[in-house]
Design a protein around this motif. Sequence first.
Motif, PDB file in Angstrom:
ATOM      1  N   LYS A 198       0.796  -1.228   0.000  1.00  0.00           N
ATOM      2  CA  LYS A 198       0.000   0.000   0.000  1.00  0.00           C
ATOM      3  C   LYS A 198       0.824   1.271   0.000  1.00  0.00           C
ATOM      4  CE  LYS A 198      -3.828  -2.252   0.185  1.00  0.00           C
ATOM      5  NZ  LYS A 198      -4.603  -2.438  -1.013  1.00  0.00           N
ATOM      6  N   GLY A 199       2.130   1.186   0.034  1.00  0.00           N
ATOM      7  CA  GLY A 199       2.972   2.378   0.053  1.00  0.00           C
ATOM      8  C   GLY A 199       3.782   2.466   1.327  1.00  0.00           C
ATOM      9  N   GLN A 200       4.947   3.083   1.222  1.00  0.00           N
ATOM     10  CA  GLN A 200       5.862   3.168   2.351  1.00  0.00           C
ATOM     11  C   GLN A 200       5.277   3.933   3.525  1.00  0.00           C
ATOM     12  OE1 GLN A 200       9.857   4.386   1.438  1.00  0.00           O
ATOM     13  NE2 GLN A 200      10.236   5.051   3.518  1.00  0.00           N
ATOM     14  N   ASN A 201       4.641   5.069   3.282  1.00  0.00           N
ATOM     15  CA  ASN A 201       4.096   5.857   4.388  1.00  0.00           C
ATOM     16  C   ASN A 201       2.939   5.147   5.074  1.00  0.00           C
ATOM     17  OD1 ASN A 201       5.854   8.101   4.390  1.00  0.00           O
ATOM     18  ND2 ASN A 201       4.846   8.882   2.570  1.00  0.00           N
ATOM     19  N   ALA A 202       2.101   4.455   4.309  1.00  0.00           N
ATOM     20  CA  ALA A 202       1.024   3.671   4.925  1.00  0.00           C
ATOM     21  C   ALA A 202       1.619   2.547   5.763  1.00  0.00           C
ATOM     22  CB  ALA A 202       0.077   3.114   3.861  1.00  0.00           C
ATOM     23  N   ALA A 203       2.714   1.949   5.304  1.00  0.00           N
ATOM     24  CA  ALA A 203       3.390   0.901   6.075  1.00  0.00           C
ATOM     25  C   ALA A 203       3.925   1.471   7.391  1.00  0.00           C
ATOM     26  CB  ALA A 203       4.514   0.286   5.259  1.00  0.00           C
ATOM     27  N   LEU A 204       4.484   2.669   7.333  1.00  0.00           N
ATOM     28  CA  LEU A 204       4.977   3.304   8.554  1.00  0.00           C
ATOM     29  C   LEU A 204       3.830   3.617   9.514  1.00  0.00           C
ATOM     30  CD1 LEU A 204       7.649   5.657   6.978  1.00  0.00           C
ATOM     31  CD2 LEU A 204       8.053   3.590   8.345  1.00  0.00           C
ATOM     32  N   ALA A 236       3.419   2.138  13.337  1.00  0.00           N
ATOM     33  CA  ALA A 236       3.135   2.949  14.525  1.00  0.00           C
ATOM     34  C   ALA A 236       1.928   2.397  15.285  1.00  0.00           C
ATOM     35  CB  ALA A 236       2.899   4.403  14.135  1.00  0.00           C
ATOM     36  N   VAL A 237       0.907   1.976  14.562  1.00  0.00           N
ATOM     37  CA  VAL A 237      -0.281   1.402  15.213  1.00  0.00           C
ATOM     38  C   VAL A 237       0.099   0.105  15.930  1.00  0.00           C
ATOM     39  CG1 VAL A 237      -2.523   0.317  14.767  1.00  0.00           C
ATOM     40  CG2 VAL A 237      -1.934   2.471  13.639  1.00  0.00           C
ATOM     41  N   LEU A 238       0.869  -0.750  15.257  1.00  0.00           N
ATOM     42  CA  LEU A 238       1.278  -2.007  15.872  1.00  0.00           C
ATOM     43  C   LEU A 238       2.196  -1.777  17.069  1.00  0.00           C
ATOM     44  CD1 LEU A 238       1.849  -4.176  12.683  1.00  0.00           C
ATOM     45  CD2 LEU A 238      -0.035  -4.346  14.329  1.00  0.00           C
ATOM     46  N   GLN A 239       3.046  -0.756  16.980  1.00  0.00           N
ATOM     47  CA  GLN A 239       3.915  -0.416  18.106  1.00  0.00           C
ATOM     48  C   GLN A 239       3.071  -0.052  19.318  1.00  0.00           C
ATOM     49  OE1 GLN A 239       7.224  -0.740  17.486  1.00  0.00           O
ATOM     50  NE2 GLN A 239       7.650  -0.473  19.638  1.00  0.00           N
ATOM     51  N   SER A 240       1.984   0.664  19.083  1.00  0.00           N
ATOM     52  CA  SER A 240       1.079   1.034  20.165  1.00  0.00           C
ATOM     53  C   SER A 240       0.431  -0.204  20.788  1.00  0.00           C
ATOM     54  CB  SER A 240       0.010   1.988  19.633  1.00  0.00           C
ATOM     55  OG  SER A 240      -0.898   2.328  20.631  1.00  0.00           O
ATOM     56  N   VAL A 241       0.013  -1.142  19.964  1.00  0.00           N
ATOM     57  CA  VAL A 241      -0.562  -2.396  20.470  1.00  0.00           C
ATOM     58  C   VAL A 241       0.489  -3.161  21.268  1.00  0.00           C
ATOM     59  CG1 VAL A 241      -1.440  -4.663  19.775  1.00  0.00           C
ATOM     60  CG2 VAL A 241      -2.285  -2.601  18.637  1.00  0.00           C
ATOM     61  N   GLY A 242       1.719  -3.165  20.793  1.00  0.00           N
ATOM     62  CA  GLY A 242       2.790  -3.905  21.441  1.00  0.00           C
ATOM     63  C   GLY A 242       3.136  -3.409  22.828  1.00  0.00           C
ATOM     64  N   LYS A 243       2.761  -2.180  23.157  1.00  0.00           N
ATOM     65  CA  LYS A 243       3.042  -1.636  24.491  1.00  0.00           C
ATOM     66  C   LYS A 243       2.307  -2.395  25.587  1.00  0.00           C
ATOM     67  CE  LYS A 243       4.191   2.988  22.952  1.00  0.00           C
ATOM     68  NZ  LYS A 243       3.826   4.393  22.932  1.00  0.00           N
ATOM     69  N   ASN A 244       1.295  -3.165  25.213  1.00  0.00           N
ATOM     70  CA  ASN A 244       0.540  -3.950  26.188  1.00  0.00           C
ATOM     71  C   ASN A 244       1.231  -5.264  26.538  1.00  0.00           C
ATOM     72  OD1 ASN A 244      -1.553  -2.028  26.167  1.00  0.00           O
ATOM     73  ND2 ASN A 244      -2.438  -2.973  24.351  1.00  0.00           N
ATOM     74  N   TYR A 245       2.382  -5.535  25.923  1.00  0.00           N
ATOM     75  CA  TYR A 245       3.071  -6.806  26.105  1.00  0.00           C
ATOM     76  C   TYR A 245       4.486  -6.551  26.609  1.00  0.00           C
ATOM     77  CZ  TYR A 245      -0.858  -8.689  23.544  1.00  0.00           C
ATOM     78  OH  TYR A 245      -2.125  -9.028  23.167  1.00  0.00           O
ATOM     79  N   ASN A 246       5.057  -7.582  27.262  1.00  0.00           N
ATOM     80  CA  ASN A 246       6.426  -7.478  27.751  1.00  0.00           C
ATOM     81  C   ASN A 246       7.130  -8.813  27.544  1.00  0.00           C
ATOM     82  OD1 ASN A 246       5.643  -9.210  29.905  1.00  0.00           O
ATOM     83  ND2 ASN A 246       4.952  -7.437  31.092  1.00  0.00           N
ATOM     84  N   THR A 248      -7.770  -0.488  15.308  1.00  0.00           N
ATOM     85  CA  THR A 248      -8.636   0.485  14.653  1.00  0.00           C
ATOM     86  C   THR A 248      -7.818   1.322  13.679  1.00  0.00           C
ATOM     87  OG1 THR A 248      -9.975   0.584  16.654  1.00  0.00           O
ATOM     88  CG2 THR A 248     -10.279   2.343  15.059  1.00  0.00           C
ATOM     89  N   LEU A 249      -8.288   1.381  12.449  1.00  0.00           N
ATOM     90  CA  LEU A 249      -7.638   2.177  11.407  1.00  0.00           C
ATOM     91  C   LEU A 249      -8.627   3.206  10.878  1.00  0.00           C
ATOM     92  CD1 LEU A 249      -5.934  -0.652   9.303  1.00  0.00           C
ATOM     93  CD2 LEU A 249      -4.852   0.865  10.962  1.00  0.00           C
ATOM     94  N   PRO A 250      -8.107   4.302  10.307  1.00  0.00           N
ATOM     95  CA  PRO A 250      -9.017   5.249   9.651  1.00  0.00           C
ATOM     96  C   PRO A 250      -9.666   4.573   8.437  1.00  0.00           C
ATOM     97  CG  PRO A 250      -6.712   5.941   9.423  1.00  0.00           C
ATOM     98  CD  PRO A 250      -6.716   4.711  10.240  1.00  0.00           C
ATOM     99  N   VAL A 251     -10.919   4.910   8.204  1.00  0.00           N
ATOM    100  CA  VAL A 251     -11.639   4.313   7.075  1.00  0.00           C
ATOM    101  C   VAL A 251     -12.136   5.398   6.132  1.00  0.00           C
ATOM    102  CG1 VAL A 251     -12.345   2.246   8.339  1.00  0.00           C
ATOM    103  CG2 VAL A 251     -13.815   4.258   8.359  1.00  0.00           C
TER     104      VAL A 251
END
Length: 96
Positions: free
Chosen positions: A23-29, A33-43, A59-62
């Motif tokens: 989908k493009g480099q910026n969309a991948a970034l 960032a969204v996945l990094q936020s989810v990952g904060k719940n794990y250790n 949740t993503l923008p639609v």
Amino acid sequence: PFFFFFSEACYTGQGVYWFEFDKGQNAALFICAVLQSVGKNYNYQNCLTGAKLKQETITLPVDQTGQPDWNYMESFMKQINQQAQAKLEQLEKGSI
């Protein structure tokens, strides 16, 4: 956990999950960032695995049709990158 985007093939260590994204480099970034936020719940004791990630609600923008708005994600991250670049240039000039 950490999430990265690589535009080229690369070697990784053990315990690394990957997926192809077209989908493009910026969309991948944005997704990183969204996945990094989810990952904060794990250790280390409660590791984020592929199975656990599948159970997460992300949740993503639609767009107006209810589909992920890849154009928005692209433009948002492009703007973030431009702002970061401007700050770096200010730092180099010593104006911050």
